[in-house]
Enzyme design. Structure first.
Site, PDB file in Angstrom:
ATOM      1  N   GLY A 243      12.179  32.111 -33.261  1.00  0.00           N
ATOM      2  CA  GLY A 243      12.592  33.483 -33.448  1.00  0.00           C
ATOM      3  C   GLY A 243      11.450  34.441 -33.232  1.00  0.00           C
TER       4      GLY A 243
ATOM      5  N   GLY B 264      10.580  38.651 -34.013  1.00  0.00           N
ATOM      6  CA  GLY B 264      11.083  39.890 -34.572  1.00  0.00           C
ATOM      7  C   GLY B 264      10.018  40.935 -34.492  1.00  0.00           C
TER       8      GLY B 264
ATOM      9  N   LYS C 123       5.883  31.420 -40.086  1.00  0.00           N
ATOM     10  CA  LYS C 123       5.963  32.777 -39.565  1.00  0.00           C
ATOM     11  C   LYS C 123       4.591  33.422 -39.549  1.00  0.00           C
ATOM     12  CE  LYS C 123       8.262  36.968 -40.668  1.00  0.00           C
ATOM     13  NZ  LYS C 123       9.168  37.531 -41.617  1.00  0.00           N
TER      14      LYS C 123
ATOM     15  N   ASP D 247      14.895  45.118 -44.371  1.00  0.00           N
ATOM     16  CA  ASP D 247      15.307  44.815 -42.999  1.00  0.00           C
ATOM     17  C   ASP D 247      16.588  43.998 -43.021  1.00  0.00           C
ATOM     18  OD1 ASP D 247      15.163  45.013 -40.290  1.00  0.00           O
ATOM     19  OD2 ASP D 247      13.735  43.376 -40.041  1.00  0.00           O
TER      20      ASP D 247
END
Ligand SMILES: *[C@@H]1O[C@H](CO)[C@@H](O)[C@H](O)[C@H]1NC(C)=O
Ligand SMILES: *[C@@H]1O[C@H](CO)[C@@H](O)[C@H](O)[C@H]1NC(C)=O
Ligand SMILES: *[C@@H]1O[C@H](CO)[C@@H](O)[C@H](O)[C@H]1NC(C)=O
Ligand SMILES: *[C@@H]1O[C@H](CO)[C@@H](O)[C@H](O)[C@H]1NC(C)=O
Ligand SMILES: *[C@@H]1O[C@H](CO)[C@@H](O)[C@H](O)[C@H]1NC(C)=O
Ligand SMILES: *[C@@H]1O[C@H](CO)[C@@H](O)[C@H](O)[C@H]1NC(C)=O
Ligand SMILES: *[C@@H]1O[C@H](CO)[C@@H](O)[C@H](O)[C@H]1NC(C)=O
Ligand SMILES: *[C@@H]1O[C@H](CO)[C@@H](O)[C@H](O)[C@H]1NC(C)=O
Length: 734
Positions: free
Chosen positions: A423, A425, A444, A542
């Site tokens: 992913g 972002g 992350k 978010d």
């Protein structure tokens, strides 16, 4: 030496190629291939052409298909052959299916049976049944007499169905079939005519197919959306065992096996021939099996000395003047003599040089390493590592939080390789990783933190590890040794985000009204928990559909706290930098930089909006002021056009009260003034009641009215007072 090695590499493929066609595949003047399927004797193309051993091995190549197709017997028998091996062949699959109408009547019914008189179905096949309200009976015949077996697929809810390719009986059932069946038939039945499961499963299926070729895709397969028919058709063959003379129990015609092969009896009747060890070819055809030249195949028959082929074997010896085992590398030893001393000298020279070189490299490496270590320590400190360590120690909660090292995470994520990215972002890149204890994690790399924020960052990380809620992705730990702190979360394998509402593949069938309400209730519950039940309120900041994940069990997991903030109860909270995602961003927060939990409520309203309209959050297709889904929705509701924008499926499945209720709630959440929006707790309450009203229609009206009036009272707020809000946080402003 080197040149010799390269040469032998190059000559290799050609020699093996030449070797493979010395033995015959089919009888002389008989075709050996049909399309790309090889047809070895005893099979033969054409009836009465003499190409096959007898009528049972006769096959037809029909070239009116492109590419040509091979059939057992004639084209009319319709048994297509995909491949033929030494003891088996694989044929096209057919399945039984039965489909139902909503009212329980049968819309399509197809039983299946197949008979092969000369051959039998292999044990490698499995009998598989797909369906949530189905049982299927397979019956057949073998030596032992009649056989029958049943398998049933049962489930009551789509979310019970496993997606991991296994067939545990929920939605998919698999069982073995005995050896030696030459006939089977499949019939399907249902317990309740699919009336209870019709919304996600309208048909039952049953088929026999090679084990391991069918991978169950859960609700996709049950709803037919994943193209399960086509997939079975294209990838799941049926394996058939072939033998010669199935009705005798011995090698009744020993002459059938040609030279350098032998006959063996097959359990269940009949025989086959096999090449002797060291020979290859077709054992049923003259001149029989041919000797394998092992020296041309160093891959399976290694030889590091002189290789000499012998009939049925090979002789690999050390070169003259040396002794030992030439079949293993460096297995040959030279006796000491003057000739080899010069080579020893050269070897010593080379080693000496290498040693000096590696010494120099070593020193450089050490210096670099020390620098790196220093840097890591610096980052660790800068990122608040000491503070965190202290906190962990003082709270005594070692389990809750792990401090990972750089090396651990690099290893887990394959050195942050591109392939591991799952992913991306606005706040960082997420990698998939596997820790040394085999745990899967999402790693992350995110948020750039400057020193002044270190304390807050550590606080945040620490608090997040304390967040234990089934609908929140768990933070397992972090790594502070990198310049940018790295966070490690539990891995949600399925990664089906419910943004699949927009992708027409797969997600659609699962997203029934009931499931959508469940998604909404669970997500809202998690946000309410973050807002009011953690040590310090957490604002997600978010909230959007891509941050709502579904795990294997279809449990909702809120993720991505990269932007989230803790709100100290006694502080005002004006953020310097407005963060969020376009389309979901609370306009009030955008204008005032005043962050409250109500910003999450707004974003959640947008998610809810998506959930019932199935529309894109930002769409250029809509007119100017309605590009944004929120405006579009509110306008539509105000102008009484609600039914036009709700997804048709929802109009089918939900009650009018429910849909109206959710729409009202969305409108409230999207209120431009934060304090007019309900709190997450109220949202949960209202959604919960709306959801229940399917099950108990008679209490529906009452609870609905009640929650409505409660929400209305709480949401009462006429003037938005900045000063009041800054003096406290959240609800106090209203
Ligand atoms: C092997 O193949 C070559 C050319 O492809 C052909 O000329 C030769 O006859 C074949 N040998 C046998 C034994 O089939
Ligand atoms: C034969 O060709 C088809 C497509 O042309 C391919 O899918 C299949 O794998 C091939 N079979 C073999 C045994 O090579
Ligand atoms: C090949 O298949 C076509 C279509 O099924 C059929 O009409 C035709 O008769 C077949 N040809 C042979 C030689 O069997
Ligand atoms: C059930 O539904 C089908 C199609 O929806 C319809 O053709 C049939 O008449 C219905 N049967 C009964 C008994 O309602
Ligand atoms: C299922 O359908 C059959 C025939 O259509 C009917 O006889 C039977 O009662 C139905 N069973 C249930 C549980 O609805
Ligand atoms: C094989 O078995 C059949 C009967 O099953 C018998 O007549 C025949 O003689 C046997 N042949 C050999 C070679 O044993
Ligand atoms: C079969 O093998 C024997 C010895 O193993 C050999 O003498 C004979 O030539 C071989 N026959 C053929 C056709 O290769
Ligand atoms: C292999 O070669 C060695 C030496 O050349 C010889 O003594 C031995 O008999 C050979 N073995 C076979 C099986 O040919």
């Amino acid at each position: 030496m080197l040149l010799h090695f390269i040469l032998s590499l190059y000559t290799l493929p050609f020699t093996t190629l030449q070797d493979s066609n010395t033995s015959a595949i089919a009888k002389p003047n008989c075709p050996t291939h049909c399309g790309n399927v090889t047809v070895p004797y005893p099979f033969g193309i054409g009836k009465d052409t003499g190409c096959s051993l007898d009528d049972s091995f006769y096959v037809t190549c029909n070239s009116s298909y492109k590419p040509p197709k091979l059939f057992l017997g004639s084209t009319d028998d319709n048994i297509e052959i995909y491949s033929i091996s030494e003891s088996e062949f694989r044929i096209h699959n057919e399945f039984a299916n039965r489909c139902y109408n909503r009212n329980g009547t049968i819309s399509e019914d197809y039983d299946w049976s197949i008979e092969l008189s000369a051959f039998t179905f292999s044990e490698k096949n499995k009998f598989t049944v797909l369906g949530c309200d189905d049982y299927s009976i397979i019956s057949g015949r073998n030596d032992g007499g009649e056989f029958s077996s049943a398998c049933m697929g049962v489930c009551s809810k789509a979310q019970d169905v496993a997606e991991n390719g296994q067939c545990p009986g929920v939605g998919c059932c698999q069982t073995s079939i005995p050896k030696g069946l030459d006939y089977y038939s499949i019939t399907l039945n249902s317990f309740q005519n699919h009336t209870g499961v019709w919304s996600f499963n309208r048909c039952g299926f049953a088929f026999v197919g090679e084990e391991g070729t069918f991978v169950f895709q859960g609700t996709n397969d049950l709803s037919l959306e994943g193209g399960v028919w086509e997939r079975i058709d294209a990838t799941v063959p049926v394996v058939v065992d072939w033998v010669i003379a199935r009705d005798t129990r011995n090698c009744s015609e020993p002459s059938a096996c040609k030279e350098n092969s032998s006959c063996y009896v097959v359990e269940g009747g009949g025989y086959r021939c096999r090449c002797n060890n060291g020979y290859e070819g077709n054992p049923y055809l003259d001149p029989g099996c041919q000797d394998i030249n092992e020296c041309n195949d160093p891959g399976t028959h290694p030889c590091y000395g002189d290789c000499k082929n012998t009939p049925g074997s090979y002789n690999c010896t050390c070169p003259s003047g040396s002794f030992g085992d030439a079949k293993i590398e460096n297995g040959c030893q030279h006796p000491n003599n003057s000739k080899s001393s010069s080579s020893i000298f050269i070897i010593a020279m080379v080693f000496g040089l290498l040693a000096v070189l590696s010494g120099i490299l070593g020193i450089f490496y050490c210096i670099r390493r020390r620098k790196v270590m220093k840097l890591r320590e610096k980052f660790f400190e800068k990122n608040g590592g000491l503070l965190l360590k202290e906190k962990i120690k003082s709270q005594g909660s070692h389990d809750a939080m792990t401090l990972f090292s750089i090396a651990q995470l690099r290893k887990a994520s394959n050195n942050y390789s591109q392939e591991n990215i799952i992913g991306r972002g606005a706040f960082g890149v997420v990698y998939k990783g596997v820790l040394s204890d085999k745990r899967e994690v999402a790693i992350k790399k995110s948020i750039i933190v400057d020193e002044s924020q270190a304390e807050q960052f550590i606080n945040e990380v620490f608090i997040l590890t304390q967040v234990i809620h089934r609908n929140v992705v768990k933070l397992l730990g972090c790594c502070l040794e990198e310049e940018i702190p790295v966070l490690v979360y539990e891995f949600i394998s399925n990664n089906t985000r419910f943004h699949h509402i927009h992708s027409r593949l797969g997600g659609m069938s699962w997203l029934s009204w009931e499931n959508r309400l469940r998604v909404a209730v669970e997500a809202a519950g998690a946000l309410a928990y973050l807002h009011s039940e953690t040590i310090m309120p957490i604002i997600h900041r978010d909230v959007k559909s891509t941050n709502i994940l579904l795990d294997d069990n279809y449990t909702i997991k809120i993720s991505d706290f990269g932007a989230s903030r803790l709100i100290p109860l006694d502080h005002e909270h004006v953020t310097t930098l407005v963060k969020g995602t376009l389309g979901y961003l609370d306009p009030e927060y955008f204008n005032t930089s005043q962050l409250t939990e109500k910003s999450d409520v707004y974003s959640f309203g947008v998610v809810l909006d998506e959930l019932i309209t199935g529309k894109k959050v930002i769409s250029a297709d809509r007119s100017n002021d309605e590009k944004n889904i929120a405006t579009y929705f509110v306008n539509s509701v105000t102008e009484n056009r609600l039914h036009e924008i709700i997804e048709p499926r929802i109009l089918d499945e939900g009650t009018l009260e429910q849909i109206q209720g959710v729409a009202d709630l969305v409108k409230k959440c999207l209120n431009l003034q934060g304090c007019d929006r309900p709190t997450m707790k109220e949202v949960v309450l209202e959604l919960g009641n709306l959801r229940k009203s399917t099950a108990h229609p008679w209490i529906q009206q009452q609870t609905f009215e009640e929650t409505r009036s409660v929400a209305h009272e709480v949401g009462q707020c006429d003037i938005f007072e900045f000063s009041v809000v800054t003096s406290g946080y959240g609800k106090m402003g209203c």
